[in-house]
Design an enzyme around this catalytic site. Sequence first.
Site, short mmCIF file in Angstrom:
data_model
loop_
_atom_site.label_atom_id
_atom_site.label_comp_id
_atom_site.label_asym_id
_atom_site.label_seq_id
_atom_site.Cartn_x
_atom_site.Cartn_y
_atom_site.Cartn_z
N GLY A 168 0.76 -1.21 -0.06
CA GLY A 168 0.01 0.12 -0.05
C GLY A 168 0.79 1.23 0.03
O GLY A 168 1.94 1.34 -0.52
N ALA A 404 25.39 9.33 -27.87
CA ALA A 404 25.78 8.85 -26.50
C ALA A 404 27.29 9.13 -26.22
O ALA A 404 27.41 9.08 -25.13
CB ALA A 404 25.80 7.36 -26.81
#
Length: 507
Positions: A168, A404
Site C-alpha cells: 500500500g 551517446a
Amino acid sequence: MDVLQELEDRRQAARNGGGERRIAAQHSKGKLTARERIELLLDEGSFEEFDMFVAHRCTDFGMEQDRPAGDGVVTGWGTVNGRMIYVFSQDFTVFGGSLSETHAQKVCKIMDMAMQNGAPVVGINDSGGARIQEGVASLAGYAEVFQRNIMASGVVPQISVIMGPCAGGAVYSPAMTDFIFMVKDSSYMFVTGPDVVKTVTNEVVTAEELGGASTHTKKSSVADGAFENDVEALAEVRRLVDFLPLNNRQKPPVRPFFDDVNRLEDSLDTLIPDNANTPYDMKELIQKLADESDFYEIQEDFAKNILTGFMRLEGSTVGVVANQPMVLAGCLDIDSSRKAARFVRFCDAFEIPILTLVDVPGFLPGTSQEYGGVIKHGAKLLFAYGEATVPKVTVITRKAYGGAYDVMASKHLRGDFNYAWPTAEIAVMGAKGATEIIYRGKSTEEIAARTKEYEDRFANPFVAAEKGFIDEVIMPHSTRKRVCRAFASLRGKQLQNPWKKHDNIPL
Ligand code: HXC
C-alpha cells in the site's frame, strides 16, 4: 533497588516484543526479529535505543487493553565500522509491525535527529501497513515520515531494507530513499496486493510474483539489490554504508588500502578484441582498476547494458558508470539511462567523484524505445552528468558514437579528465553506417572501400584529441595509475551551478 529492578523488568518486557509465540513464528519464516536485525547491522554493543517505552494511544476496538512497550518499531542509533547511523526496525511481532501514530512519531524522531546531526538513516521494513485500528491517524503518520524522507533526500543517505511485507502507501517511504534492498522469498512490495489485482484486472498472481525481490531487482528496478537472507542483506548494507559519506557536507570516508596506486595491468592492453563487434566484459576493467578489485554493484540485475556501483581508488570512494558491451552491445536505452542517471545524481548529491568507462555504440533504435520515451529518459542521464559538479574522469575504451558520446561524461559536459585508449573510436556513427549514408546508391565494392577510408580517418581517438576533447590518449595498462592521479588532482575541485530553486530534470 526496586526501581532499578522495575526498569530492568520493563526493559525485558519491551525487548520481548510480541512474545515468544510470535517471535517463534517470525523465526519459522526464516526472518530475524527487529532487534536481532539491529544487532547484525550495527557494531557490537553500539546500539543506543530511543523510545523503548512508547505505547500507542488508541482506545478503539479494545486497543487500550493491549499497549506493548515500543509500539511495533525499535529505533535508535549506533555505529557501522565506527561511523554513526540512525536506524529504525519494524517489529512484526507487535501488531504485525503496523504503523500507528506513535510508531510514526518514533521514526520521525530519529529522522529529525539524523538530519540535525548529519548521519545516514537505515530503515528496516517489516510491516502490515497502516494500523487498521487507528485509521486516519496512521495515514497522517505515514505522511509525516514521507515529508521527512523528502527533506532528507540529498542531505543524509537513506537506505531501506525490506525484510517482510511492505504494501500500500507504505511503499512510498522506501521509494523515496536512496537505496532499497530486499530479501529473497521473505519480502515483498506492492501498491495493491494480489487480491485487489484479481478483483480489478482479473490477473492471478502471487505476492512473490507481484512484488518479490526478483520482480523488483530484475523487472521494475524498484529495488537495488536482492539477498538470500536477513544476515546477508544486513552485512551488505554495512558494506554499502562504508562507501558513503555521513551527509552532504562531508567527503566520503577514506579507508586504509593495500593496493599499489601505480599498479600496471598489462592484461588490459589486450582487453579490447581485434574485431570491433566482439564483446568483452567491462567488469574486468572495473575490477582491475579498483583497490583490491572491490566493486559494490548497484542494480546488478537490471539494465545490464550499463554497470553502476562503488569502488575505491587510493582508499577514497568513487562512483563508477560503465557501458557493458556484453549486453545489447553496451548501447544506451530507456532502462540503462534511468538507472545510470539516478546513480550519477546520488553521487553528485553526496560529493562522490564519478569515473565513467565508455564503450557505447549509441542509443537503441526501435518503436518500443521511442514510444517509451527514450528521448526523455536519455535526457535524464545527459542532464545528470551535465549538472554534476563532482570530479568527473572519463575513459573511452572503444566506441563512443553519436549522442551517446556526448552523454557519457564527455568533455563538453564538464568532464575534468577525458582519457581515451588507442582503441577508441569517436565518431558520429559506425564507419559502415556512415558510408552507406554518404555514398547511398553506390556499389557494394565502392561502399567497402569508402568504409575503410572512413575507418582510417575516424575510428581512432586522435581526431577528438586534436581538438582537445580528449585530454590524453593513454596506455590501457596504465589506466589505474592515470585515473588515480586524475582524481587525486581533483580533490580540491570547486565548481558551482548558478543559483536556482531547483532544476527541472526531465522526469
Ligand atoms: C493492525 C495488523 C495489521 C495492521 C497485521 N496485523 N497487519 N494489525 N494493523 N495493518 C496483525 C494481525 O492482526 C496479527 O495480530 C499480526 O499482525 C500478524 O498478522 P497475520 O495476518 O497473522 O500475519 P501474516 O499471515 O504473516 O500476514 C501478514 C499480512 C496480513 C499479509 C501483512 O497481516 C495483512 O494482510 N494485514 C493487513 C494489511 C493491510 O491491509 N494493511 C493496511 C493497508 S493500507 P496477532 O495479534 O494475531 O498476532 C495501508 C495504507 C498506508 O497500509 C497508506 C500510507 C499513505
